[in-house]
Design an enzyme around this catalytic site. Sequence first.
Site, short mmCIF file in Angstrom:
data_model
loop_
_atom_site.label_atom_id
_atom_site.label_comp_id
_atom_site.label_asym_id
_atom_site.label_seq_id
_atom_site.Cartn_x
_atom_site.Cartn_y
_atom_site.Cartn_z
N GLU A 61 10.03 12.14 -27.27
CA GLU A 61 9.33 13.06 -26.37
C GLU A 61 8.58 12.31 -25.28
O GLU A 61 8.54 12.73 -24.13
CB GLU A 61 8.38 13.97 -27.12
CG GLU A 61 7.73 14.98 -26.20
CD GLU A 61 7.24 16.24 -26.87
OE1 GLU A 61 6.74 17.11 -26.13
OE2 GLU A 61 7.35 16.37 -28.09
N SER A 62 8.02 11.17 -25.64
CA SER A 62 7.29 10.37 -24.65
C SER A 62 8.22 9.90 -23.54
O SER A 62 7.89 10.03 -22.35
CB SER A 62 6.63 9.16 -25.33
OG SER A 62 5.68 9.59 -26.26
#
Length: 137
Positions: A61-62
């Site tokens: 997600e980062s």
Amino acid sequence: MDFEKALIKINQVSKNTLMETLGIEYTEIGENYLVATMPVNSRVHQPLGILHGGATVALAESVGSAASFLFVNSNDFVVKGIEISANHLKSKTEGVVTAKATIVHKGRTTHLWQVAITDEDGALISLCKITNIVIPK
């Protein structure tokens, strides 16, 4: 886009965040991708001593969110993740994993990224998909 400046910027905004806590570092950017690494050690282990799926998803997600952030005008738009899925294919106990987010769809309001997470030998650890929404400020 100045890729070198973009990498410096995205690593700077990660200070004092989950990305810094997990040791995530953005290392490479191209026309349609962003790469980050994360060390695999006790900070990201689950109780059996292997890489925690949640840490893997946090890495995915980062890098997927950061990629969208870099590819929009951040003065005019905000990027937020709205969906993520992950298939964990192989366990890992130590070393480094690398996440490469590659754009699948870059629309006006949504971005879809595929994030391949591999080990030092190129073996696929997890394959993730993240959808981001691009919202005017």
